[in-house]
Motif scaffolding. Structure first.
Motif, PDB file in Angstrom:
ATOM      1  N   GLN A  16      -7.365  -4.701  -3.322  1.00 19.31           N
ATOM      2  CA  GLN A  16      -5.954  -4.227  -3.180  1.00 19.31           C
ATOM      3  C   GLN A  16      -5.281  -5.741  -2.533  1.00 19.31           C
ATOM      4  O   GLN A  16      -3.406  -5.655  -2.393  1.00 19.31           O
ATOM      5  CB  GLN A  16      -6.973  -3.839  -1.815  1.00 19.31           C
ATOM      6  CG  GLN A  16      -7.604  -2.652  -2.133  1.00 19.31           C
ATOM      7  CD  GLN A  16      -7.619  -1.991  -0.673  1.00 19.31           C
ATOM      8  OE1 GLN A  16      -7.975  -2.999  -0.018  1.00 19.31           O
ATOM      9  NE2 GLN A  16      -8.177  -0.697  -1.003  1.00 19.31           N
ATOM     10  N   ALA A  17      -5.661  -6.895  -2.325  1.00 20.69           N
ATOM     11  CA  ALA A  17      -5.119  -8.054  -1.870  1.00 20.69           C
ATOM     12  C   ALA A  17      -4.044  -8.405  -2.955  1.00 20.69           C
ATOM     13  O   ALA A  17      -2.711  -9.307  -3.073  1.00 20.69           O
ATOM     14  CB  ALA A  17      -5.832  -8.919  -1.600  1.00 20.69           C
ATOM     15  N   ARG A  18      -4.670  -8.406  -4.739  1.00 24.68           N
ATOM     16  CA  ARG A  18      -4.084  -8.915  -5.653  1.00 24.68           C
ATOM     17  C   ARG A  18      -2.657  -8.043  -5.400  1.00 24.68           C
ATOM     18  O   ARG A  18      -1.476  -8.248  -5.849  1.00 24.68           O
ATOM     19  CB  ARG A  18      -4.244  -9.055  -6.666  1.00 24.68           C
ATOM     20  CG  ARG A  18      -5.432 -10.224  -7.203  1.00 24.68           C
ATOM     21  CD  ARG A  18      -5.780 -10.412  -8.567  1.00 24.68           C
ATOM     22  NE  ARG A  18      -6.822  -9.124  -9.024  1.00 24.68           N
ATOM     23  CZ  ARG A  18      -7.374  -8.745  -8.446  1.00 24.68           C
ATOM     24  NH1 ARG A  18      -8.636 -10.084  -8.316  1.00 24.68           N
ATOM     25  NH2 ARG A  18      -8.442  -8.173  -9.013  1.00 24.68           N
ATOM     26  N   ARG A  19      -3.161  -6.137  -5.679  1.00 17.66           N
ATOM     27  CA  ARG A  19      -1.536  -5.950  -5.464  1.00 17.66           C
ATOM     28  C   ARG A  19      -0.612  -5.665  -4.265  1.00 17.66           C
ATOM     29  O   ARG A  19       0.258  -5.966  -4.524  1.00 17.66           O
ATOM     30  CB  ARG A  19      -2.178  -4.156  -5.407  1.00 17.66           C
ATOM     31  CG  ARG A  19      -1.443  -2.600  -5.686  1.00 17.66           C
ATOM     32  CD  ARG A  19      -1.523  -1.745  -5.795  1.00 17.66           C
ATOM     33  NE  ARG A  19      -3.362  -1.248  -6.179  1.00 17.66           N
ATOM     34  CZ  ARG A  19      -4.152  -1.460  -5.523  1.00 17.66           C
ATOM     35  NH1 ARG A  19      -4.355  -1.794  -4.501  1.00 17.66           N
ATOM     36  NH2 ARG A  19      -5.075  -1.331  -6.951  1.00 17.66           N
ATOM     37  N   LYS A  20      -1.209  -6.559  -3.110  1.00 19.52           N
ATOM     38  CA  LYS A  20      -0.024  -6.657  -1.973  1.00 19.52           C
ATOM     39  C   LYS A  20       0.951  -7.630  -2.575  1.00 19.52           C
ATOM     40  O   LYS A  20       2.131  -7.440  -2.268  1.00 19.52           O
ATOM     41  CB  LYS A  20      -0.843  -6.205  -0.703  1.00 19.52           C
ATOM     42  CG  LYS A  20       0.036  -6.766   0.300  1.00 19.52           C
ATOM     43  CD  LYS A  20      -1.055  -7.633   1.227  1.00 19.52           C
ATOM     44  CE  LYS A  20       0.016  -6.433   3.319  1.00 19.52           C
ATOM     45  NZ  LYS A  20      -0.935  -7.179   4.130  1.00 19.52           N
ATOM     46  N   LYS A  21      -0.170  -8.638  -3.599  1.00 14.75           N
ATOM     47  CA  LYS A  21       0.813  -9.540  -3.273  1.00 14.75           C
ATOM     48  C   LYS A  21       1.769  -9.272  -4.689  1.00 14.75           C
ATOM     49  O   LYS A  21       3.457  -9.969  -4.762  1.00 14.75           O
ATOM     50  CB  LYS A  21      -0.381 -10.528  -3.481  1.00 14.75           C
ATOM     51  CG  LYS A  21       0.985 -12.305  -3.781  1.00 14.75           C
ATOM     52  CD  LYS A  21      -0.259 -13.032  -4.363  1.00 14.75           C
ATOM     53  CE  LYS A  21      -0.076 -14.267  -4.824  1.00 14.75           C
ATOM     54  NZ  LYS A  21      -0.359 -15.731  -5.279  1.00 14.75           N
ATOM     55  N   ALA A  22       1.606  -8.260  -5.729  1.00 19.90           N
ATOM     56  CA  ALA A  22       2.434  -7.971  -6.654  1.00 19.90           C
ATOM     57  C   ALA A  22       3.504  -7.192  -6.345  1.00 19.90           C
ATOM     58  O   ALA A  22       4.407  -7.646  -6.469  1.00 19.90           O
ATOM     59  CB  ALA A  22       2.044  -7.138  -7.244  1.00 19.90           C
ATOM     60  N   ASP A  23       3.222  -6.708  -4.366  1.00 19.57           N
ATOM     61  CA  ASP A  23       4.834  -5.938  -3.633  1.00 19.57           C
ATOM     62  C   ASP A  23       5.204  -6.429  -3.398  1.00 19.57           C
ATOM     63  O   ASP A  23       6.186  -6.391  -3.714  1.00 19.57           O
ATOM     64  CB  ASP A  23       3.875  -4.655  -3.012  1.00 19.57           C
ATOM     65  CG  ASP A  23       3.445  -3.867  -4.257  1.00 19.57           C
ATOM     66  OD1 ASP A  23       3.127  -3.787  -5.185  1.00 19.57           O
ATOM     67  OD2 ASP A  23       2.298  -2.662  -3.382  1.00 19.57           O
ATOM     68  N   LEU A  24       4.907  -7.561  -3.225  1.00 23.02           N
ATOM     69  CA  LEU A  24       5.868  -8.625  -2.453  1.00 23.02           C
ATOM     70  C   LEU A  24       6.543  -9.326  -3.265  1.00 23.02           C
ATOM     71  O   LEU A  24       7.393 -10.093  -2.821  1.00 23.02           O
ATOM     72  CB  LEU A  24       4.785  -9.476  -1.166  1.00 23.02           C
ATOM     73  CG  LEU A  24       4.207  -9.147  -0.204  1.00 23.02           C
ATOM     74  CD1 LEU A  24       3.399 -10.407   0.552  1.00 23.02           C
ATOM     75  CD2 LEU A  24       5.278  -8.554   0.128  1.00 23.02           C
ATOM     76  N   ASP A  25       6.230  -9.802  -4.441  1.00 24.87           N
ATOM     77  CA  ASP A  25       7.026 -10.850  -5.409  1.00 24.87           C
ATOM     78  C   ASP A  25       7.682  -9.650  -6.489  1.00 24.87           C
ATOM     79  O   ASP A  25       8.651 -10.146  -6.248  1.00 24.87           O
ATOM     80  CB  ASP A  25       5.738 -11.111  -6.599  1.00 24.87           C
ATOM     81  CG  ASP A  25       4.319 -11.907  -6.498  1.00 24.87           C
ATOM     82  OD1 ASP A  25       4.518 -12.177  -5.363  1.00 24.87           O
ATOM     83  OD2 ASP A  25       3.661 -12.237  -6.644  1.00 24.87           O
TER      84      ASP A  25
END
Length: 391
Positions: free
Chosen positions: A155-164
Protein backbone atom coordinates in the motif's frame (compact mmCIF):
# COMPACT_ATOMS: atom_id res chain seq x y z
CA UNK A 1 -26.76 -47.44 44.21
CA UNK A 2 -25.60 -48.14 40.66
CA UNK A 3 -24.73 -45.56 38.05
CA UNK A 4 -27.73 -43.85 36.44
CA UNK A 5 -28.78 -45.01 32.98
CA UNK A 6 -27.55 -42.87 30.05
CA UNK A 7 -31.07 -41.72 29.14
CA UNK A 8 -32.36 -41.35 32.67
CA UNK A 9 -33.41 -37.84 33.84
CA UNK A 10 -30.57 -37.72 36.34
CA UNK A 11 -27.92 -38.53 33.73
CA UNK A 12 -29.37 -35.96 31.33
CA UNK A 13 -29.38 -33.30 34.09
CA UNK A 14 -25.75 -34.09 34.94
CA UNK A 15 -24.70 -33.65 31.32
CA UNK A 16 -26.55 -30.33 31.07
CA UNK A 17 -24.82 -29.08 34.22
CA UNK A 18 -21.40 -30.17 33.00
CA UNK A 19 -21.77 -28.12 29.80
CA UNK A 20 -21.97 -24.77 31.59
CA UNK A 21 -19.21 -22.77 33.23
CA UNK A 22 -18.30 -23.66 36.81
CA UNK A 23 -16.34 -21.83 39.50
CA UNK A 24 -12.66 -21.44 38.73
CA UNK A 25 -11.55 -22.38 42.26
CA UNK A 26 -12.93 -25.90 41.76
CA UNK A 27 -10.94 -26.51 38.58
CA UNK A 28 -7.78 -28.64 38.48
CA UNK A 29 -5.50 -27.48 35.68
CA UNK A 30 -3.09 -30.42 35.97
CA UNK A 31 -5.88 -32.96 35.46
CA UNK A 32 -8.01 -30.53 33.39
CA UNK A 33 -11.03 -31.51 35.45
CA UNK A 34 -13.86 -29.21 36.54
CA UNK A 35 -15.59 -30.05 39.82
CA UNK A 36 -19.06 -28.74 40.64
CA UNK A 37 -18.69 -28.08 44.35
CA UNK A 38 -16.19 -28.02 47.18
CA UNK A 39 -16.82 -31.60 48.18
CA UNK A 40 -16.19 -32.87 44.64
CA UNK A 41 -12.97 -30.87 44.42
CA UNK A 42 -11.81 -32.27 47.76
CA UNK A 43 -12.50 -35.83 46.62
CA UNK A 44 -10.63 -35.19 43.39
CA UNK A 45 -7.57 -33.87 45.24
CA UNK A 46 -7.49 -37.09 47.28
CA UNK A 47 -7.80 -39.32 44.21
CA UNK A 48 -4.94 -41.46 42.95
CA UNK A 49 -4.89 -39.91 39.47
CA UNK A 50 -4.48 -36.41 40.92
CA UNK A 51 -1.63 -37.57 43.13
CA UNK A 52 0.15 -39.04 40.10
CA UNK A 53 -0.17 -35.74 38.25
CA UNK A 54 1.27 -33.89 41.25
CA UNK A 55 4.26 -36.26 41.33
CA UNK A 56 4.89 -35.60 37.65
CA UNK A 57 4.64 -31.85 38.16
CA UNK A 58 6.96 -31.92 41.17
CA UNK A 59 9.78 -33.35 39.04
CA UNK A 60 9.96 -30.23 36.87
CA UNK A 61 7.42 -27.57 37.98
CA UNK A 62 8.89 -24.84 35.74
CA UNK A 63 8.28 -26.97 32.66
CA UNK A 64 4.55 -27.26 33.36
CA UNK A 65 4.21 -23.60 34.34
CA UNK A 66 5.96 -22.47 31.15
CA UNK A 67 3.70 -24.73 29.09
CA UNK A 68 0.50 -23.37 30.63
CA UNK A 69 1.83 -19.78 30.38
CA UNK A 70 2.56 -20.18 26.66
CA UNK A 71 -0.87 -21.72 26.06
CA UNK A 72 -2.60 -18.90 27.93
CA UNK A 73 -0.60 -16.22 26.10
CA UNK A 74 -1.15 -17.70 22.63
CA UNK A 75 -4.90 -18.20 23.09
CA UNK A 76 -5.36 -14.72 24.62
CA UNK A 77 -3.46 -13.00 21.78
CA UNK A 78 -5.28 -15.07 19.15
CA UNK A 79 -8.65 -13.97 20.58
CA UNK A 80 -7.47 -10.35 20.74
CA UNK A 81 -6.24 -10.44 17.13
CA UNK A 82 -9.29 -12.23 15.72
CA UNK A 83 -11.99 -10.46 17.72
CA UNK A 84 -10.71 -6.89 18.07
CA UNK A 85 -7.88 -6.57 15.53
CA UNK A 86 -5.72 -3.52 16.19
CA UNK A 87 -8.43 -1.56 18.04
CA UNK A 88 -7.82 -0.21 21.55
CA UNK A 89 -9.90 -2.19 24.06
CA UNK A 90 -10.16 -2.70 27.83
CA UNK A 91 -8.18 -5.76 28.97
CA UNK A 92 -11.02 -7.00 31.18
CA UNK A 93 -13.38 -7.20 28.19
CA UNK A 94 -10.96 -9.47 26.34
CA UNK A 95 -10.39 -11.60 29.46
CA UNK A 96 -14.12 -12.09 30.04
CA UNK A 97 -14.55 -13.33 26.48
CA UNK A 98 -11.53 -15.60 26.89
CA UNK A 99 -12.78 -17.33 30.05
CA UNK A 100 -16.22 -17.88 28.50
CA UNK A 101 -14.60 -20.87 26.79
CA UNK A 102 -15.01 -23.83 29.14
CA UNK A 103 -11.72 -25.42 28.07
CA UNK A 104 -9.52 -22.35 28.54
CA UNK A 105 -6.24 -22.36 30.46
CA UNK A 106 -6.73 -20.81 33.89
CA UNK A 107 -4.52 -17.91 34.95
CA UNK A 108 -3.78 -19.45 38.37
CA UNK A 109 -1.66 -22.09 36.60
CA UNK A 110 0.52 -19.51 34.78
CA UNK A 111 3.41 -17.31 35.84
CA UNK A 112 1.13 -14.26 36.17
CA UNK A 113 -0.84 -13.74 39.37
CA UNK A 114 -3.23 -11.05 38.09
CA UNK A 115 -4.55 -9.75 34.79
CA UNK A 116 -2.70 -6.46 35.39
CA UNK A 117 0.64 -8.27 35.62
CA UNK A 118 -0.13 -10.10 32.37
CA UNK A 119 -1.10 -6.82 30.66
CA UNK A 120 2.16 -5.14 31.75
CA UNK A 121 4.12 -8.15 30.52
CA UNK A 122 2.46 -7.89 27.08
CA UNK A 123 3.56 -4.27 26.89
CA UNK A 124 7.15 -5.00 27.93
CA UNK A 125 7.50 -7.85 25.43
CA UNK A 126 6.11 -5.74 22.57
CA UNK A 127 3.03 -7.85 21.83
CA UNK A 128 0.62 -4.98 22.54
CA UNK A 129 0.48 -1.27 23.23
CA UNK A 130 -0.76 -0.82 26.81
CA UNK A 131 -1.78 2.31 28.71
CA UNK A 132 -3.27 2.87 32.13
CA UNK A 133 -6.29 5.13 32.62
CA UNK A 134 -8.57 5.89 35.59
CA UNK A 135 -10.96 3.29 34.13
CA UNK A 136 -8.29 0.55 34.02
CA UNK A 137 -5.75 -0.88 31.59
CA UNK A 138 -6.29 -0.72 27.82
CA UNK A 139 -4.46 -2.86 25.27
CA UNK A 140 -3.97 -2.58 21.50
CA UNK A 141 -2.69 -5.53 19.48
CA UNK A 142 0.43 -5.01 17.35
CA UNK A 143 0.04 -7.04 14.16
CA UNK A 144 3.45 -8.43 13.18
CA UNK A 145 2.16 -11.00 10.71
CA UNK A 146 4.42 -11.14 7.58
CA UNK A 147 1.41 -11.08 5.29
CA UNK A 148 0.06 -7.95 6.98
CA UNK A 149 3.46 -6.25 6.81
CA UNK A 150 3.69 -7.15 3.10
CA UNK A 151 0.25 -5.63 2.44
CA UNK A 152 1.21 -2.46 4.30
CA UNK A 153 4.43 -2.12 2.29
CA UNK A 154 2.50 -2.71 -0.93
CA UNK A 155 0.00 0.00 0.00
CA UNK A 156 2.87 2.38 0.78
CA UNK A 157 4.48 1.66 -2.61
CA UNK A 158 1.16 2.17 -4.40
CA UNK A 159 0.62 5.48 -2.60
CA UNK A 160 4.14 6.59 -3.54
CA UNK A 161 3.53 5.60 -7.17
CA UNK A 162 0.31 7.64 -7.21
CA UNK A 163 2.20 10.65 -5.86
CA UNK A 164 4.88 10.19 -8.52
CA UNK A 165 2.16 10.11 -11.21
CA UNK A 166 0.67 13.32 -9.86
CA UNK A 167 4.07 15.00 -9.83
CA UNK A 168 4.74 13.89 -13.41
CA UNK A 169 1.33 15.19 -14.52
CA UNK A 170 1.93 18.53 -12.80
CA UNK A 171 5.39 18.79 -14.42
CA UNK A 172 3.94 17.97 -17.86
CA UNK A 173 1.23 20.62 -17.50
CA UNK A 174 3.75 23.25 -16.39
CA UNK A 175 5.94 22.37 -19.40
CA UNK A 176 2.97 22.79 -21.75
CA UNK A 177 2.14 26.16 -20.20
CA UNK A 178 5.76 27.27 -20.58
CA UNK A 179 5.79 26.22 -24.24
CA UNK A 180 2.49 28.01 -24.88
CA UNK A 181 3.84 31.23 -23.42
CA UNK A 182 7.11 30.89 -25.37
CA UNK A 183 5.40 31.69 -28.73
CA UNK A 184 4.06 35.05 -27.56
CA UNK A 185 5.87 38.27 -26.88
CA UNK A 186 6.30 39.14 -23.28
CA UNK A 187 4.02 41.98 -22.36
CA UNK A 188 5.93 45.03 -21.27
CA UNK A 189 5.05 46.71 -18.03
CA UNK A 190 3.13 49.92 -18.78
CA UNK A 191 4.81 53.21 -17.79
CA UNK A 192 2.51 56.08 -16.85
CA UNK A 193 3.67 59.58 -17.89
CA UNK A 194 2.20 63.04 -17.65
CA UNK A 195 0.15 64.29 -20.58
CA UNK A 196 2.19 67.01 -22.28
CA UNK A 197 2.14 68.53 -25.73
CA UNK A 198 5.25 70.07 -27.23
CA UNK A 199 3.20 72.06 -29.78
CA UNK A 200 -0.43 73.13 -30.06
CA UNK A 201 -0.88 71.33 -33.38
CA UNK A 202 0.21 67.91 -32.01
CA UNK A 203 -2.57 65.40 -31.44
CA UNK A 204 -2.81 63.05 -28.44
CA UNK A 205 -3.59 59.34 -29.20
CA UNK A 206 -4.59 56.53 -26.75
CA UNK A 207 -3.92 52.89 -27.66
CA UNK A 208 -6.65 50.82 -25.89
CA UNK A 209 -5.68 47.20 -26.56
CA UNK A 210 -6.63 45.96 -30.05
CA UNK A 211 -8.32 49.16 -31.26
CA UNK A 212 -6.72 52.58 -31.38
CA UNK A 213 -8.64 55.76 -30.75
CA UNK A 214 -7.28 59.07 -32.02
CA UNK A 215 -8.67 62.27 -30.53
CA UNK A 216 -9.70 65.24 -32.68
CA UNK A 217 -9.43 68.61 -31.16
CA UNK A 218 -7.23 69.23 -28.17
CA UNK A 219 -10.15 70.03 -25.84
CA UNK A 220 -11.86 66.70 -26.35
CA UNK A 221 -8.56 64.78 -26.04
CA UNK A 222 -7.74 66.44 -22.73
CA UNK A 223 -11.26 65.68 -21.49
CA UNK A 224 -10.75 61.99 -22.41
CA UNK A 225 -7.43 61.90 -20.54
CA UNK A 226 -9.03 63.42 -17.43
CA UNK A 227 -11.86 60.85 -17.50
CA UNK A 228 -9.33 57.99 -17.82
CA UNK A 229 -7.44 59.24 -14.78
CA UNK A 230 -10.71 59.53 -12.84
CA UNK A 231 -11.63 55.94 -13.77
CA UNK A 232 -8.21 54.69 -12.59
CA UNK A 233 -8.60 56.58 -9.30
CA UNK A 234 -12.11 55.17 -8.83
CA UNK A 235 -10.84 51.62 -9.46
CA UNK A 236 -8.05 52.10 -6.91
CA UNK A 237 -10.49 53.42 -4.29
CA UNK A 238 -12.83 50.44 -4.95
CA UNK A 239 -9.95 47.99 -4.38
CA UNK A 240 -9.06 49.73 -1.12
CA UNK A 241 -12.69 49.53 0.04
CA UNK A 242 -12.86 45.82 -0.82
CA UNK A 243 -9.62 45.17 1.03
CA UNK A 244 -10.88 47.12 4.07
CA UNK A 245 -14.20 45.22 4.07
CA UNK A 246 -12.34 41.88 3.82
CA UNK A 247 -10.08 42.80 6.73
CA UNK A 248 -13.10 43.89 8.80
CA UNK A 249 -14.91 40.59 8.08
CA UNK A 250 -11.79 38.63 9.07
CA UNK A 251 -11.61 40.59 12.29
CA UNK A 252 -15.27 39.85 12.96
CA UNK A 253 -14.78 36.12 12.34
CA UNK A 254 -11.71 36.06 14.54
CA UNK A 255 -13.46 37.91 17.34
CA UNK A 256 -16.43 35.48 17.19
CA UNK A 257 -14.08 32.49 17.43
CA UNK A 258 -12.25 34.07 20.33
CA UNK A 259 -15.57 34.73 22.04
CA UNK A 260 -16.58 31.05 21.71
CA UNK A 261 -13.20 29.94 23.06
CA UNK A 262 -13.55 32.30 26.01
CA UNK A 263 -17.04 30.96 26.75
CA UNK A 264 -15.77 27.37 26.70
CA UNK A 265 -12.87 28.31 28.97
CA UNK A 266 -15.20 30.01 31.44
CA UNK A 267 -17.55 27.01 31.39
CA UNK A 268 -14.67 24.59 32.02
CA UNK A 269 -13.30 26.80 34.78
CA UNK A 270 -16.73 26.89 36.41
CA UNK A 271 -17.04 23.08 36.34
CA UNK A 272 -13.52 22.67 37.74
CA UNK A 273 -14.39 25.08 40.53
CA UNK A 274 -17.46 22.96 41.43
CA UNK A 275 -15.48 19.68 41.63
CA UNK A 276 -13.46 18.89 44.75
CA UNK A 277 -10.92 16.21 45.64
CA UNK A 278 -13.02 14.97 48.57
CA UNK A 279 -16.41 13.26 48.27
CA UNK A 280 -17.24 11.53 51.56
CA UNK A 281 -20.83 12.12 52.77
CA UNK A 282 -22.82 10.66 55.70
CA UNK A 283 -25.50 8.00 55.18
CA UNK A 284 -24.05 6.54 51.98
CA UNK A 285 -23.04 2.94 51.32
CA UNK A 286 -19.38 2.31 50.41
CA UNK A 287 -17.21 -0.74 49.73
CA UNK A 288 -13.79 -1.40 51.28
CA UNK A 289 -11.14 -1.98 48.59
CA UNK A 290 -7.95 -2.00 50.64
CA UNK A 291 -6.38 -5.32 51.68
CA UNK A 292 -4.53 -3.88 54.67
CA UNK A 293 -7.44 -4.67 56.99
CA UNK A 294 -7.42 -8.35 56.04
CA UNK A 295 -9.85 -10.57 54.16
CA UNK A 296 -12.50 -10.00 56.82
CA UNK A 297 -13.23 -6.48 55.54
CA UNK A 298 -11.96 -6.68 51.95
CA UNK A 299 -14.77 -6.12 49.40
CA UNK A 300 -17.28 -5.71 52.27
CA UNK A 301 -19.85 -2.93 52.39
CA UNK A 302 -20.50 -0.42 55.11
CA UNK A 303 -22.44 2.76 55.90
CA UNK A 304 -20.71 6.10 56.52
CA UNK A 305 -21.76 7.26 59.98
CA UNK A 306 -19.59 10.38 60.34
CA UNK A 307 -17.18 12.35 58.11
CA UNK A 308 -13.95 13.64 59.68
CA UNK A 309 -11.56 16.17 58.13
CA UNK A 310 -13.33 15.86 54.73
CA UNK A 311 -11.17 12.89 53.63
CA UNK A 312 -11.85 10.30 56.37
CA UNK A 313 -15.00 8.78 57.80
CA UNK A 314 -16.27 6.44 60.51
CA UNK A 315 -17.81 3.45 58.71
CA UNK A 316 -20.09 0.83 60.23
CA UNK A 317 -19.75 -2.52 58.46
CA UNK A 318 -23.06 -4.05 57.41
CA UNK A 319 -22.13 -7.71 57.96
CA UNK A 320 -20.26 -7.58 61.26
CA UNK A 321 -21.42 -4.24 62.70
CA UNK A 322 -17.80 -3.18 63.40
CA UNK A 323 -16.91 0.49 63.24
CA UNK A 324 -13.78 1.49 61.32
CA UNK A 325 -12.10 4.78 60.54
CA UNK A 326 -11.20 4.73 56.83
CA UNK A 327 -9.68 7.14 54.34
CA UNK A 328 -11.56 7.80 51.10
CA UNK A 329 -8.68 6.25 49.14
CA UNK A 330 -9.42 2.90 50.82
CA UNK A 331 -13.07 2.74 49.77
CA UNK A 332 -15.17 3.12 46.61
CA UNK A 333 -18.75 4.04 45.79
CA UNK A 334 -21.54 1.47 45.49
CA UNK A 335 -23.85 1.40 42.45
CA UNK A 336 -27.32 0.05 43.34
CA UNK A 337 -29.91 -1.59 41.11
CA UNK A 338 -32.00 0.66 38.80
CA UNK A 339 -34.82 2.37 40.65
CA UNK A 340 -32.88 2.82 43.91
CA UNK A 341 -32.06 6.18 45.49
CA UNK A 342 -28.51 7.57 45.37
CA UNK A 343 -26.65 10.68 46.50
CA UNK A 344 -24.48 12.70 44.09
CA UNK A 345 -21.09 13.28 45.75
CA UNK A 346 -19.22 15.56 43.36
CA UNK A 347 -19.71 17.96 40.46
CA UNK A 348 -22.34 20.64 39.80
CA UNK A 349 -25.13 18.49 41.36
CA UNK A 350 -23.27 17.77 44.61
CA UNK A 351 -25.43 16.83 47.66
CA UNK A 352 -28.50 16.24 45.43
CA UNK A 353 -30.52 13.05 45.91
CA UNK A 354 -31.56 11.18 42.77
CA UNK A 355 -33.00 7.91 41.45
CA UNK A 356 -30.90 5.56 39.31
CA UNK A 357 -32.60 5.08 35.92
CA UNK A 358 -30.00 3.13 33.94
CA UNK A 359 -26.30 2.26 33.62
CA UNK A 360 -24.06 2.96 30.61
CA UNK A 361 -21.26 0.41 30.94
CA UNK A 362 -19.49 1.64 27.80
CA UNK A 363 -18.99 5.18 29.15
CA UNK A 364 -18.72 4.14 32.86
CA UNK A 365 -21.63 6.41 33.79
CA UNK A 366 -25.26 6.22 34.85
CA UNK A 367 -28.46 8.14 34.09
CA UNK A 368 -30.01 9.74 37.19
CA UNK A 369 -33.26 11.62 37.77
CA UNK A 370 -32.84 14.44 40.30
CA UNK A 371 -35.28 14.33 43.24
CA UNK A 372 -34.21 17.40 45.19
CA UNK A 373 -32.85 20.85 44.41
CA UNK A 374 -33.91 23.55 41.98
CA UNK A 375 -33.66 21.21 38.97
CA UNK A 376 -35.91 18.47 40.33
CA UNK A 377 -37.01 15.99 37.67
CA UNK A 378 -34.03 16.63 35.36
CA UNK A 379 -32.20 13.60 33.88
CA UNK A 380 -28.39 13.81 33.98
CA UNK A 381 -25.46 11.49 33.22
CA UNK A 382 -23.08 11.08 36.16
CA UNK A 383 -19.83 9.06 36.33
CA UNK A 384 -19.65 6.01 38.59
CA UNK A 385 -17.28 7.63 41.09
CA UNK A 386 -19.50 10.72 41.57
CA UNK A 387 -22.51 9.03 43.21
CA UNK A 388 -23.24 6.26 45.68
CA UNK A 389 -26.15 4.31 47.12
CA UNK A 390 -28.06 5.88 50.01
CA UNK A 391 -28.30 3.88 53.22
Amino acid sequence: MGKADFLSPKAIANRIKSKGLQKLRWYCQMCQKQCRDENGFKCHCMSESHQRQLLLASEDPNKFMDYFSDEFKNEFLELLRRRFGTKRVHNNIVYNEYISDREHVHMNSTQWETLTDFTKWLGREGFCKVDETPKGWYIQYIDRDPETIRLQEEQARRKKADLDDEERSAKFISEQVRRGRGGKEVEETPVFTELKRESEEEKIAFNLGASACVAGPSKSSSTLGASALKAAAAAASTKRKDAASDSRSEKKKKSALEEIMEMEARKKKKLDAVRTDYWMQPNIVIKVVTKRLGEKYHKKKGVVMEVRDKYAAVVKMIDSGDKLKLDQNHVETVIPAPGKRVLILNGPYRDVEAVLEGIDEKNFSATLTLETGSQKGKRVDIAYEDFSKLA
